[in-house]
Design an enzyme around this catalytic site. Structure first.
Site, mmCIF file in Angstrom:
data_model
loop_
_atom_site.group_PDB
_atom_site.id
_atom_site.type_symbol
_atom_site.label_atom_id
_atom_site.label_comp_id
_atom_site.label_asym_id
_atom_site.label_seq_id
_atom_site.Cartn_x
_atom_site.Cartn_y
_atom_site.Cartn_z
ATOM 1 N N ASP A 212 15.069 2.240 55.810
ATOM 2 C CA ASP A 212 15.110 2.306 57.276
ATOM 3 C C ASP A 212 13.766 2.641 57.918
ATOM 4 O O ASP A 212 13.722 2.967 59.099
ATOM 5 C CB ASP A 212 16.163 3.318 57.730
ATOM 6 C CG ASP A 212 15.859 4.731 57.253
ATOM 7 O OD1 ASP A 212 14.971 4.900 56.404
ATOM 8 O OD2 ASP A 212 16.526 5.676 57.733
ATOM 9 N N GLU A 213 12.674 2.557 57.178
ATOM 10 C CA GLU A 213 11.369 2.842 57.775
ATOM 11 C C GLU A 213 10.269 2.040 57.099
ATOM 12 O O GLU A 213 10.314 1.771 55.902
ATOM 13 C CB GLU A 213 11.049 4.334 57.720
ATOM 14 C CG GLU A 213 11.083 4.951 56.353
ATOM 15 C CD GLU A 213 10.821 6.448 56.377
ATOM 16 O OE1 GLU A 213 9.934 6.896 57.116
ATOM 17 O OE2 GLU A 213 11.517 7.165 55.623
ATOM 18 N N ASP B 158 10.666 3.721 62.428
ATOM 19 C CA ASP B 158 11.779 4.432 61.790
ATOM 20 C C ASP B 158 13.055 4.192 62.589
ATOM 21 O O ASP B 158 13.114 4.512 63.777
ATOM 22 C CB ASP B 158 11.445 5.923 61.738
ATOM 23 C CG ASP B 158 12.457 6.736 60.942
ATOM 24 O OD1 ASP B 158 13.326 6.119 60.308
ATOM 25 O OD2 ASP B 158 12.366 7.971 60.966
#
Length: 399
Positions: free
Chosen positions: A106-107, A4
């Site tokens: 974003d992860e 993350d």
């Protein structure tokens, strides 16, 4: 593993600015990424650690954030930049395993099981990945390591930023169960409040709760809650090489009460155009349109409808959104209007055509493609619909 990016949008904006000669690292000062604050429309999308110390929260209005920190640095969002950094992060992860699920921009979840024979201990590799992200891309990540997705996700949510955490099954009593129940993956604010009301305050309380009690309050959702609290998750990491969004939406909070249909319709058109531009940029079309209204008392209501064709043009979306809007608006003062399009197909996907399927070579579609190209080259405001140009002047007469 679950990887993350820490304060992704802010970190990526800062990393890019530093590469381009900016001396200030946005992450070291009170800073947020957010939209247009001149008319109080924008919200906080990401915040720096110093901004958090002022009590600034994600999703609060920029107006509210500015009141907490008058010297707050506000950085405009850049979704093309975010996609570039997301892809770069993915490329590093792909050098360790081909089984990667891009859970959001974003992860990512990684299945490292088979790769352990090649690269060795997963915790050691997690530290290596963390180091590479910082050195090669200029931003930090948190990484959770465990035996399944929910434990890896909960591990990555522990102390931030720039950390690697394990959450093995034997560590659950000490690391997971003492946390507040609202911290558990898939437990939202309303569910947490409901759990508190029946005497469940920690994840450990939930793990040991009477299952019949949970079932009576949460129906089938009780199975997921109970399993996750006990670290049970059999869902595999699905190999996605691209982020395929389930939908695109835009909403705007208005700085005054909207009371007449003409003005409301123009805000609706404005949202439809923003959604349409994003759909075309992603090479996507959708068949389900939803609209939402929030009135001056902050009460929300909305409606959505599935259609038989897929579309991504402003006019096609607006026609359907307008029908939905007019069927539900109660003529109460409006403070926010939202539009979304979902049930997407992407370029290359199979499609059942009908007599009403929009012609991609039609005049209207070609005109919108030309408008997109002009905006990409000369800026978002370089070309506008005449209706919205007049509307923009009404909103900001001094511009």
């Amino acid at each position: 593993m679950h990887v993350d990016a820490n304060s992704a949008f802010l970190s990526w904006s800062s990393a890019e600015a530093l590469k381009n000669g900016e001396r200030l690292d946005y992450r070291t000062v009170p800073a947020v990424v957010g939209g247009d604050e001149s008319s109080r429309h924008g919200i906080v999308l990401a915040r720096s650690v110093p901004a958090k110390k002022f009590g600034i929260k994600t999703a609060e209005t920029l107006y509210s954030a500015r009141k907490k920190c008058p010297n707050l640095l506000v950085i405009p969002p850049d979704y093309n930049l975010y996609q570039k950094y997301s892809d770069a992060m993915y490329e590093i992860l792909a050098s360790y395993t081909p089984i990667i699920q891009r859970y959001s921009i974003d992860e990512c979840f990684l299945d490292y099981t088979a790769s352990e024979k090649l690269f060795g201990d997963p915790v050691k590799v997690a530290y290596e990945i963390r180091s590479r992200m910082k050195k090669e891309l200029g931003f930090t990540v948190n990484i959770g390591v465990s035996v399944n997705k929910v434990l890896a996700k909960m591990g990555s949510e522990m102390e931030k930023p720039d950390k690697v955490h394990t959450l093995w099954p034997e560590e659950i009593p000490d690391k997971l169960w003492p946390q507040e129940v609202g911290e558990l993956f898939m437990v939202g604010r309303r569910s947490a409040a409901h759990l508190n009301n029946i005497g469940i305050y920690t994840i450990g309380d939930l793990a040991h709760a009477n299952f019949d009690l949970l079932l009576s309050h949460f129906k089938s959702y009780a199975y997921l809650l109970h399993n996750y609290a006990n670290g049970i998750d059999n869902e595999p990491v699905e190999d996605y090489s691209e982020i395929l969004q389930k939908g695109f939406g835009n909403a705007e909070t208005i700085n005054h009460n909207v009371k007449d249909y003409d003005e409301a319709h123009k805000y609706l058109l404005k949202m439809c155009e923003k959604v349409a531009v994003r759909l075309r940029a992603a090479g996507a079309r959708g068949s389900l349109v939803g609209i939402s209204i929030r009135n001056s008392d902050l009460l929300w209501y909305g409606r959505q409808m599935q259609f038989d064709v897929y579309f991504n043009s402003t006019d096609e979306i607006y026609e359907r959104a307008l029908m939905l809007f007019d069927s539900i608006w109660q003529e109460d003062p409006i403070r926010q209007i939202g539009v979304s399009v979902s049930h997407l197909i992407y370029e290359g996907d199979e499609e059942q055509l009908s007599l009403f399927t929009p012609d991609p070579e039609g005049v209207d579609c070609l005109a919108e493609e030309a408008m997109d190209q002009i905006r990409e080259r000369f800026g978002r405001d370089s070309i506008k619909r005449g209706t919205l140009l007049e509307f923009k002047h009404k909103e900001n007469p001094h511009e």
